[in-house]
Design a protein around this motif. Structure first.
Motif, PDB file in Angstrom:
ATOM      1  N   GLU A 177      23.284  11.245 -17.046  1.00 30.21           N
ATOM      2  CA  GLU A 177      23.946   9.957 -17.262  1.00 30.21           C
ATOM      3  C   GLU A 177      25.459  10.114 -17.330  1.00 30.21           C
ATOM      4  OE1 GLU A 177      24.132   5.835 -17.923  1.00 30.21           O
ATOM      5  OE2 GLU A 177      22.368   7.043 -17.445  1.00 30.21           O
ATOM      6  N   TYR A 178      25.930  11.244 -17.839  1.00 36.40           N
ATOM      7  CA  TYR A 178      27.352  11.409 -18.120  1.00 36.40           C
ATOM      8  C   TYR A 178      28.201  11.463 -16.869  1.00 36.40           C
ATOM      9  CZ  TYR A 178      31.531  13.078 -20.517  1.00 36.40           C
ATOM     10  OH  TYR A 178      32.803  13.207 -21.013  1.00 36.40           O
ATOM     11  N   CYS A 183      26.060  17.927 -13.138  1.00 33.31           N
ATOM     12  CA  CYS A 183      24.943  17.985 -12.192  1.00 33.31           C
ATOM     13  C   CYS A 183      25.024  19.185 -11.256  1.00 33.31           C
ATOM     14  CB  CYS A 183      24.892  16.697 -11.364  1.00 33.31           C
ATOM     15  SG  CYS A 183      24.511  15.234 -12.351  1.00 33.31           S
ATOM     16  N   TRP A 184      24.038  20.055 -11.322  1.00 33.77           N
ATOM     17  CA  TRP A 184      23.859  21.138 -10.362  1.00 33.77           C
ATOM     18  C   TRP A 184      23.706  20.505  -8.974  1.00 33.77           C
ATOM     19  CZ3 TRP A 184      18.972  24.268  -9.052  1.00 33.77           C
ATOM     20  CH2 TRP A 184      19.310  25.562  -8.652  1.00 33.77           C
ATOM     21  N   PRO A 185      24.265  21.107  -7.918  1.00 40.33           N
ATOM     22  CA  PRO A 185      24.263  20.443  -6.603  1.00 40.33           C
ATOM     23  C   PRO A 185      22.874  20.113  -6.077  1.00 40.33           C
ATOM     24  CG  PRO A 185      25.829  22.263  -6.633  1.00 40.33           C
ATOM     25  CD  PRO A 185      25.045  22.360  -7.910  1.00 40.33           C
ATOM     26  N   ALA A 186      22.778  18.980  -5.384  1.00 31.40           N
ATOM     27  CA  ALA A 186      21.503  18.549  -4.807  1.00 31.40           C
ATOM     28  C   ALA A 186      20.950  19.589  -3.849  1.00 31.40           C
ATOM     29  CB  ALA A 186      21.678  17.209  -4.104  1.00 31.40           C
ATOM     30  N   GLY A 187      21.830  20.218  -3.051  1.00 29.50           N
ATOM     31  CA  GLY A 187      21.373  21.244  -2.113  1.00 29.50           C
ATOM     32  C   GLY A 187      20.753  22.434  -2.817  1.00 29.50           C
ATOM     33  N   HIS A 188      21.262  22.776  -3.990  1.00 30.39           N
ATOM     34  CA  HIS A 188      20.686  23.885  -4.761  1.00 30.39           C
ATOM     35  C   HIS A 188      19.299  23.507  -5.277  1.00 30.39           C
ATOM     36  CE1 HIS A 188      24.508  25.608  -4.217  1.00 30.39           C
ATOM     37  NE2 HIS A 188      24.721  26.131  -5.409  1.00 30.39           N
ATOM     38  N   GLY A 272      27.387  23.131 -16.987  1.00 33.48           N
ATOM     39  CA  GLY A 272      28.655  23.244 -16.286  1.00 33.48           C
ATOM     40  C   GLY A 272      29.805  22.822 -17.165  1.00 33.48           C
ATOM     41  N   SER A 273      30.099  21.511 -17.179  1.00 31.93           N
ATOM     42  CA  SER A 273      31.257  21.009 -17.914  1.00 31.93           C
ATOM     43  C   SER A 273      31.027  20.940 -19.412  1.00 31.93           C
ATOM     44  CB  SER A 273      31.626  19.612 -17.411  1.00 31.93           C
ATOM     45  OG  SER A 273      30.586  18.687 -17.698  1.00 31.93           O
ATOM     46  N   GLU A 304      34.439  16.781 -19.167  1.00 31.50           N
ATOM     47  CA  GLU A 304      34.859  15.661 -18.319  1.00 31.50           C
ATOM     48  C   GLU A 304      33.680  15.179 -17.488  1.00 31.50           C
ATOM     49  OE1 GLU A 304      37.788  14.280 -18.325  1.00 31.50           O
ATOM     50  OE2 GLU A 304      38.919  15.730 -19.541  1.00 31.50           O
ATOM     51  N   ARG A 305      33.755  13.920 -17.050  1.00 28.21           N
ATOM     52  CA  ARG A 305      32.705  13.363 -16.193  1.00 28.21           C
ATOM     53  C   ARG A 305      32.804  13.902 -14.771  1.00 28.21           C
ATOM     54  NH1 ARG A 305      30.018   8.932 -18.352  1.00 28.21           N
ATOM     55  NH2 ARG A 305      30.886   8.169 -20.310  1.00 28.21           N
ATOM     56  N   GLU A 306      34.004  14.153 -14.301  1.00 26.61           N
ATOM     57  CA  GLU A 306      34.232  14.683 -12.962  1.00 26.61           C
ATOM     58  C   GLU A 306      35.173  15.872 -13.048  1.00 26.61           C
ATOM     59  OE1 GLU A 306      35.480  11.698 -10.228  1.00 26.61           O
ATOM     60  OE2 GLU A 306      33.879  10.305 -10.761  1.00 26.61           O
ATOM     61  N   CYS A 307      35.023  16.811 -12.112  1.00 25.32           N
ATOM     62  CA  CYS A 307      35.877  17.996 -12.109  1.00 25.32           C
ATOM     63  C   CYS A 307      37.294  17.600 -11.740  1.00 25.32           C
ATOM     64  CB  CYS A 307      35.335  19.025 -11.115  1.00 25.32           C
ATOM     65  SG  CYS A 307      36.350  20.518 -10.983  1.00 25.32           S
ATOM     66  N   ARG A 308      38.221  17.897 -12.611  1.00 27.73           N
ATOM     67  CA  ARG A 308      39.622  17.519 -12.347  1.00 27.73           C
ATOM     68  C   ARG A 308      40.215  18.288 -11.169  1.00 27.73           C
ATOM     69  NH1 ARG A 308      41.854  20.294 -17.863  1.00 27.73           N
ATOM     70  NH2 ARG A 308      39.793  19.560 -18.524  1.00 27.73           N
TER      71      ARG A 308
END
Length: 334
Positions: A177-178, A183-188, A272-273, A304-308
């Motif tokens: 949700e965050y 999120c680990w990549p979809a391809g992984h 991750g974050s 953070e919600r997205e990688c800066r």
């Protein structure tokens, strides 16, 4: 017997983390009802110590002053104590409106009038189980972990409706949700699904909310023989039951990660974050993959919600082969 009302947190993971508090309260003879928003109420229905779940008809983020007063009027005289788990001012309104004699919670957002037994706000990001358990007014115990339980008929029914057999499928919870920094990549995920399916021939159920259905369809498209999208097609109760019946679960740091931990499921959680020091899966059959020490990225954890920086290396460099190996480590040997 003390009749107690628990005002539940609004997120699934936090709801799971509150279970040790409820276990403490029940063990000392308190009869528990939980007031919860609809999307977390099923978590409390998997806690045997909860006698009643009261669903709150509030929209996320809204004060709903009049509705809170109406609900409080139906609760007046029913409870001796209230435990307010969220730190917001609005979360403390119902016990105050209902005139519940003892109202316990953290000071939070200036709640001196609303609560009459207040704990000081802790600094930093404390472990959530200890954060909630402190509301019981007892010394912390290092071995506490959340526990959820379903009757076998619930697990078997969810598996039957999904067309699978308990113990004969994997579950992935690829959303969070965050935001994408969790999120680990979809391809992984797709590569891991292919590897598991090729070795065991078992289907992989992709679980999550309707918001995560597109992500799950992306994974399914890359591993169509292995995956089935269940995100958005099941209730939270059924998703929890499917997790309880799975052979194992792979997830990000998310609410469903904590659900799996509370069922004692073999699981791997990719961080991750965020930090497993704050919200780990409290489960002896869990493995956490977090590359802070290996990557030596000064930004970890950033929360953070997205990688800066736009690279998401903290997640993308966790290889599917490594997740599979970690999952195999926690599976039963027989």
């Amino acid at each position: 017997m003390t009749r107690s009302l628990v005002i539940a947190p609004q997120w699934i993971g936090d709801a799971v983390m509150s279970e040790p508090l409820l276990a403490r309260l029940a063990a000392r003879g308190e009869e528990l009802a939980v007031a919860a928003l609809p999307w977390v109420a099923p978590v409390y229905r998997a806690m045997p110590q909860v006698r009643e779940v009261i669903e709150l008809p509030f929209a996320h983020g809204r004060l709903d002053w009049a509705a809170r007063r109406r609900i409080a009027a139906t609760l007046r005289g029913r409870f001796d104590a209230a435990y307010v788990l969220p730190n917001s001012l609005k979360a403390a309104l119902i016990p105050w409106f209902a005139g519940i004699p003892r109202r316990v919670g953290y000071r939070g957002e200036g709640r001196y009038v609303l609560l009459n037994q207040r704990l000081p706000n802790p600094g930093g990001r404390p472990p959530m189980v200890a954060f909630y358990s402190a509301l019981a007014g007892e010394a912390a115990r290092g071995d506490e972990r959340p526990r959820l339980a379903f009757e076998a008929r619930v697990v078997n029914g969810a598996a039957r409706d999904a067309g699978v057999e308990p113990g004969r499928y994997w579950a992935f919870a690829p959303g969070a949700e965050y935001g994408p920094a969790k999120c680990w990549p979809a391809g992984h995920y797709a590569e891991l699904a292919r590897r598991l399916h090729e070795r065991d021939g078992l289907p992989v159920l992709l679980l999550g909310s309707a918001k995560e259905a597109a992500l799950c369809r992306q994974i399914e498209a890359a591993a169509p023989a292995a995956c089935r999208v269940m995100a958005g097609e099941t209730s939270l109760m059924d998703a929890m039951a499917l997790i309880a019946g799975a052979r194992g679960l792979v997830s990000n740091d998310s609410g469903l990660m904590h659900v799996a931990a509370a069922f004692g499921l073999p699981q791997v959680a990719v961080f991750g974050s965020t930090s497993p020091e704050h919200t780990p899966p409290l489960n002896t059959r869990a493995r956490v993959l977090w590359l802070k020490d290996e990557l030596k990225l000064a930004c970890m954890p950033c929360f953070e919600r997205e990688c800066r920086f736009g690279h998401y290396r903290c997640l993308s460099e966790v290889a599917p082969q490594r997740v599979e190996a970690a999952l195999r480590e926690v599976l039963p040997t027989s």
